[in-house]
Motif scaffolding. Structure first.
Motif, PDB file in Angstrom:
ATOM      1  N   PHE A  29      -8.713  -6.455   5.120  1.00  8.18           N
ATOM      2  CA  PHE A  29      -8.131  -6.275   3.360  1.00  8.18           C
ATOM      3  C   PHE A  29      -6.565  -7.470   3.641  1.00  8.18           C
ATOM      4  O   PHE A  29      -5.503  -7.051   4.544  1.00  8.18           O
ATOM      5  N   VAL A  31      -2.875  -7.772   1.713  1.00  7.78           N
ATOM      6  CA  VAL A  31      -1.616  -7.308   1.013  1.00  7.78           C
ATOM      7  C   VAL A  31      -0.539  -8.297   1.203  1.00  7.78           C
ATOM      8  O   VAL A  31      -0.172  -8.449   2.264  1.00  7.78           O
ATOM      9  N   SER A  35      -2.960  -8.806   6.447  1.00  7.29           N
ATOM     10  CA  SER A  35      -4.138  -8.372   6.800  1.00  7.29           C
ATOM     11  C   SER A  35      -3.525  -6.651   7.242  1.00  7.29           C
ATOM     12  O   SER A  35      -2.883  -6.277   8.208  1.00  7.29           O
ATOM     13  N   ILE A  38      -7.439  -0.556   7.668  1.00  7.99           N
ATOM     14  CA  ILE A  38      -7.702   0.402   6.908  1.00  7.99           C
ATOM     15  C   ILE A  38      -8.025   1.796   7.305  1.00  7.99           C
ATOM     16  O   ILE A  38      -8.136   2.888   7.095  1.00  7.99           O
ATOM     17  N   ASP A  43      -1.041   1.732   7.216  1.00 10.09           N
ATOM     18  CA  ASP A  43      -1.462   0.678   6.848  1.00 10.09           C
ATOM     19  C   ASP A  43      -2.330   1.154   4.878  1.00 10.09           C
ATOM     20  O   ASP A  43      -1.994   0.540   3.792  1.00 10.09           O
ATOM     21  N   ARG A  44      -2.797   2.144   5.714  1.00  6.47           N
ATOM     22  CA  ARG A  44      -3.719   2.425   4.161  1.00  6.47           C
ATOM     23  C   ARG A  44      -2.854   2.931   2.788  1.00  6.47           C
ATOM     24  O   ARG A  44      -3.018   2.910   1.724  1.00  6.47           O
ATOM     25  N   LEU A  47      -1.632  -0.318   1.436  1.00  4.85           N
ATOM     26  CA  LEU A  47      -2.853  -0.246   0.447  1.00  4.85           C
ATOM     27  C   LEU A  47      -3.237  -0.033  -0.835  1.00  4.85           C
ATOM     28  O   LEU A  47      -3.627   0.146  -1.593  1.00  4.85           O
ATOM     29  N   ALA A  50      -0.109  -1.086  -3.170  1.00  4.10           N
ATOM     30  CA  ALA A  50      -0.459  -2.524  -3.811  1.00  4.10           C
ATOM     31  C   ALA A  50      -0.276  -2.540  -4.874  1.00  4.10           C
ATOM     32  O   ALA A  50      -1.543  -1.781  -5.702  1.00  4.10           O
ATOM     33  N   ILE A  53      -4.681  -6.373  -3.801  1.00  6.86           N
ATOM     34  CA  ILE A  53      -5.603  -6.605  -2.559  1.00  6.86           C
ATOM     35  C   ILE A  53      -6.652  -7.339  -2.222  1.00  6.86           C
ATOM     36  O   ILE A  53      -7.574  -7.554  -3.713  1.00  6.86           O
ATOM     37  N   PHE A  55     -10.094  -8.215  -1.214  1.00 10.84           N
ATOM     38  CA  PHE A  55     -11.072  -7.378   0.921  1.00 10.84           C
ATOM     39  C   PHE A  55     -11.959  -8.590   0.748  1.00 10.84           C
ATOM     40  O   PHE A  55     -12.382  -9.462  -0.539  1.00 10.84           O
ATOM     41  N   VAL A 171      -9.993   3.560   0.994  1.00 11.19           N
ATOM     42  CA  VAL A 171      -8.036   3.297   0.691  1.00 11.19           C
ATOM     43  C   VAL A 171      -7.558   4.759  -0.220  1.00 11.19           C
ATOM     44  O   VAL A 171      -5.980   4.915   0.075  1.00 11.19           O
TER      45      VAL A 171
END
Length: 173
Positions: A29, A31, A35, A38, A43-44, A47, A50, A53, A55, A171
């Motif tokens: 992933f 953003v 990287s 997940i 970090d989730r 995401l 965002a 993304i 992917f 996500v």
């Protein structure tokens, strides 16, 4: 796992935890070029918020790339807003009758996710191969209205649905 694209560092891939009973899936992933893992809660959250993304998924005889965009944030717009636009390309590389890394079926699709569903706006498929028989067989089958390879739309639908479930289940959970 470190992933490179055309000799340049793309980012770190992390195994997605078991997904609807399937084995682990290496995913990447991105953003803003960074990287994110997940499986990491912080970090989730990045995401989920965002607006774009990138992917990538690797495995099950394919390599896929999808771009998700949303005006206000992926999860906000998926659940309550204007939806999440997506463009995806999946390269299928395992054909038992024609085993060769040169045989590739490429499916592209674009559309929009909204709440629990998706709309498929367009799809396209093509075959690349040095093997003329393989290219002819799969090229003709993709054009067929009733053949088992009418998969162009079926495969695009499956890839779109899978990526939508991934956004909803991982996500935006």
């Amino acid at each position: 796992m470190t992933v490179y694209r055309q000799g340049k560092l793309l980012g770190e891939a992390y195994n997605l935890e078991a997904y609807h009973g399937t084995p682990l899936l290496p995913t990447l992933f991105l953003v803003n070029g960074k990287s994110l893992n997940i499986n990491d809660g912080n970090d989730r959250k990045l995401l989920a918020a965002a607006k774009r993304i990138d992917f990538y998924d690797f495995g099950r005889s394919r390599i896929g790339h999808a771009v998700f965009t949303a005006p206000n944030g992926i999860c906000q717009d998926m659940k309550h807003g204007k939806g999440v636009s997506y463009k995806l390309v999946t390269n299928y590389i395992d054909f038992p009758d024609y085993p060769s890394p040169e045989n590739i079926l490429i499916i592209t699709a674009q559309g929009k996710y909204e709440q629990d569903g998706f709309m498929l706006d367009s799809t396209e498929s093509r075959v690349t191969s040095a093997n003329k028989e393989f290219a002819r067989k799969y090229g003709e089958a993709l054009k067929s209205k009733n053949g088992p390879e009418t998969r162009q739309v079926n495969m695009a639908n499956a890839a779109s649905a899978e990526k939508g479930r991934l956004l909803a289940d991982y996500v935006c959970r």
